[in-house]
Design an enzyme around this catalytic site. Sequence first.
Site, PDB file in Angstrom:
ATOM      1  N   LYS A  83       0.657  -1.224  -0.083  1.00 49.29           N
ATOM      2  CA  LYS A  83      -0.213   0.221   0.109  1.00 49.29           C
ATOM      3  C   LYS A  83       0.902   1.381   0.215  1.00 49.29           C
ATOM      4  O   LYS A  83       0.504   2.372  -0.134  1.00 49.29           O
ATOM      5  CB  LYS A  83      -1.047   0.043   0.978  1.00 49.29           C
ATOM      6  CG  LYS A  83      -0.600  -0.021   2.365  1.00 49.29           C
ATOM      7  CD  LYS A  83      -1.437  -0.138   3.696  1.00 49.29           C
ATOM      8  CE  LYS A  83      -0.763   0.534   5.070  1.00 49.29           C
ATOM      9  NZ  LYS A  83       0.001   1.622   5.000  1.00 49.29           N
ATOM     10  N   ASP A  84       2.180   0.972   0.788  1.00 47.57           N
ATOM     11  CA  ASP A  84       3.080   2.640   0.536  1.00 47.57           C
ATOM     12  C   ASP A  84       3.771   2.536  -0.697  1.00 47.57           C
ATOM     13  O   ASP A  84       4.809   3.684  -0.993  1.00 47.57           O
ATOM     14  CB  ASP A  84       3.798   1.345   1.332  1.00 47.57           C
ATOM     15  CG  ASP A  84       4.018   1.852   3.309  1.00 47.57           C
ATOM     16  OD1 ASP A  84       2.471   2.839   3.260  1.00 47.57           O
ATOM     17  OD2 ASP A  84       4.201   1.532   3.800  1.00 47.57           O
ATOM     18  N   ARG A 130      -8.239   8.483   4.315  1.00 45.87           N
ATOM     19  CA  ARG A 130      -9.234   6.892   3.697  1.00 45.87           C
ATOM     20  C   ARG A 130     -10.004   6.714   5.088  1.00 45.87           C
ATOM     21  O   ARG A 130     -11.145   7.099   5.003  1.00 45.87           O
ATOM     22  CB  ARG A 130      -8.827   6.554   3.533  1.00 45.87           C
ATOM     23  CG  ARG A 130      -9.933   4.789   3.025  1.00 45.87           C
ATOM     24  CD  ARG A 130      -8.632   4.009   2.333  1.00 45.87           C
ATOM     25  NE  ARG A 130      -7.930   3.910   4.295  1.00 45.87           N
ATOM     26  CZ  ARG A 130      -8.169   2.439   3.959  1.00 45.87           C
ATOM     27  NH1 ARG A 130      -8.942   2.750   4.986  1.00 45.87           N
ATOM     28  NH2 ARG A 130      -7.351   2.733   5.285  1.00 45.87           N
ATOM     29  N   ARG A 131      -9.945   6.572   5.862  1.00 44.63           N
ATOM     30  CA  ARG A 131     -10.178   6.003   7.559  1.00 44.63           C
ATOM     31  C   ARG A 131     -10.318   7.324   8.472  1.00 44.63           C
ATOM     32  O   ARG A 131     -12.170   7.185   8.594  1.00 44.63           O
ATOM     33  CB  ARG A 131      -8.554   5.388   8.049  1.00 44.63           C
ATOM     34  CG  ARG A 131      -7.858   4.963   7.939  1.00 44.63           C
ATOM     35  CD  ARG A 131      -6.622   4.262   9.168  1.00 44.63           C
ATOM     36  NE  ARG A 131      -6.270   2.614   8.590  1.00 44.63           N
ATOM     37  CZ  ARG A 131      -5.138   2.640   8.212  1.00 44.63           C
ATOM     38  NH1 ARG A 131      -4.051   3.537   9.696  1.00 44.63           N
ATOM     39  NH2 ARG A 131      -4.690   0.850   8.058  1.00 44.63           N
ATOM     40  N   ARG A 148       1.032   9.907  14.642  1.00 45.76           N
ATOM     41  CA  ARG A 148       2.177   9.550  13.545  1.00 45.76           C
ATOM     42  C   ARG A 148       2.975   8.930  14.442  1.00 45.76           C
ATOM     43  O   ARG A 148       2.651   8.386  15.332  1.00 45.76           O
ATOM     44  CB  ARG A 148       3.036  11.034  12.826  1.00 45.76           C
ATOM     45  CG  ARG A 148       3.205  11.587  12.168  1.00 45.76           C
ATOM     46  CD  ARG A 148       3.200  10.427  10.903  1.00 45.76           C
ATOM     47  NE  ARG A 148       4.518  10.129  10.724  1.00 45.76           N
ATOM     48  CZ  ARG A 148       5.849  10.425  10.357  1.00 45.76           C
ATOM     49  NH1 ARG A 148       5.879  11.537   9.678  1.00 45.76           N
ATOM     50  NH2 ARG A 148       6.640   9.481  10.410  1.00 45.76           N
ATOM     51  N   ARG A 154       2.047   5.392  18.367  1.00 49.15           N
ATOM     52  CA  ARG A 154       0.782   5.391  18.863  1.00 49.15           C
ATOM     53  C   ARG A 154      -0.448   4.785  19.602  1.00 49.15           C
ATOM     54  O   ARG A 154      -1.612   5.725  20.207  1.00 49.15           O
ATOM     55  CB  ARG A 154       0.239   4.652  17.120  1.00 49.15           C
ATOM     56  CG  ARG A 154       0.576   5.515  16.005  1.00 49.15           C
ATOM     57  CD  ARG A 154       0.458   4.967  14.851  1.00 49.15           C
ATOM     58  NE  ARG A 154       0.663   5.222  13.559  1.00 49.15           N
ATOM     59  CZ  ARG A 154       0.539   5.541  12.166  1.00 49.15           C
ATOM     60  NH1 ARG A 154      -0.515   5.425  12.206  1.00 49.15           N
ATOM     61  NH2 ARG A 154       1.386   6.705  11.355  1.00 49.15           N
ATOM     62  N   CYS A 241      -2.587   8.252  -0.880  1.00 50.36           N
ATOM     63  CA  CYS A 241      -2.479   8.693   0.515  1.00 50.36           C
ATOM     64  C   CYS A 241      -3.807   9.784   0.575  1.00 50.36           C
ATOM     65  O   CYS A 241      -3.898  10.223   1.931  1.00 50.36           O
ATOM     66  CB  CYS A 241      -2.015   7.900   1.495  1.00 50.36           C
ATOM     67  SG  CYS A 241      -0.279   8.894   2.089  1.00 50.36           S
TER      68      CYS A 241
END
Length: 305
Positions: A83-84, A130-131, A148, A154, A241
Amino acid sequence: MKLRLGTRASLLARTQSGMVADALMERARETGVDLEVELVEITTHGDISRGSLVGLSEVGVFVAALREGLLDGTCDLAVHSLKDMPTQLHPELELAAVSAREDVRDALCTTGPGLRDLPEGAAIGTGSPRRGAQLLAVRPDLRVEPLRGNVDTRLGRVGDDLDGVVLAAAGLARLGRLDEATELIDPEDMMPAPGQGALAIEILPGADAAWADIVRSLDDAATRAAVTAERSLLGVLDAGCSAPIGAYATVENGQLSLRARVVDVAGTLALNESARGPASEAASLGRSTGWTLLGRGAARLMGRN
C-alpha cells in the site's frame, strides 16, 4: 549462498521482512538450496520526517530509499508494504512476488468501546484521510486527530490524549498484537486501502536465477490479481494516501470481485462502485472501475475540481 534483504528499520518492517526471509530460506531448503538471508536496515525519508506524510505516497516516501539500495548494490532484494508503493512500477526493477495477503481490515483500538459505542465527540487518531473520512461517515460526531509514529507510540496514546486509534489489522497481526484491537472494522464501514495487507518483493531483473526463482515462487496468484485490480483503479484516479479512496478485491474460482469507494474528507458524500470479471483481466477491471468513478464525479470528492 547469502542474500541481503533491504528493509525499513521500524519493528513492523523488520518483522515483515523477517517473515519473508524465513519463507525464502524454507522454500530454498525444500529445493535443496543452501540459502541465508540477512536483513539490511535502510532509513527512509518517511522514517525521519516528523511532518505529515499525507500526499507523499505518490512519490513513495517509504519506498525510494529501499529502491536506491537495490540499484546501488546495498541489497539484493527489498520488501515493501504494497500500500506504500507508487502505482507505477519502477522501470529498472522487477516486482518479483506479492506474498499471500494478511487480513485487509482496519483495526480500531480503544479502551473498550467499539466504533458505534464510542462516547459522543470521542477523539480518534489516524494519519490516513481514507480512515478519517470513513470514520466520520459512520460517526459524524467524532473528532479525527492526526497520528504519527510506530505502533507502540500510537497505541500509547489510547486512554491518554485519544479515545482510540485506527491501525491496519495486518500490522498488528504480524507483530502478534492483534488482541489489542477492540474491533476489526467491516469493509462495508471502512473500505481498506488498495494493496493493504500485502507485501511486495522487488529485485533487479537480471538477478541470478538460482535465488531469484526462489523469490518468485513466493508469489501468490490470487493476491497479485486482487492488488493489481485495486492499484490499477488507484492509478486511474491518480491519487495516493492524500485522497480518501478504498478498494478491495477478492478472487474465487478464477473470478475477481472488486469494490471501491471514494469519500470526501468530511465523510458526508461517497461514491461506491463494484465490478466482476476474470482474474486474468484484473488490471483492465481496475482501470474501468476507476474511469467509472471519475465519470460519476470522483475528482470533485477528492478535491480536484
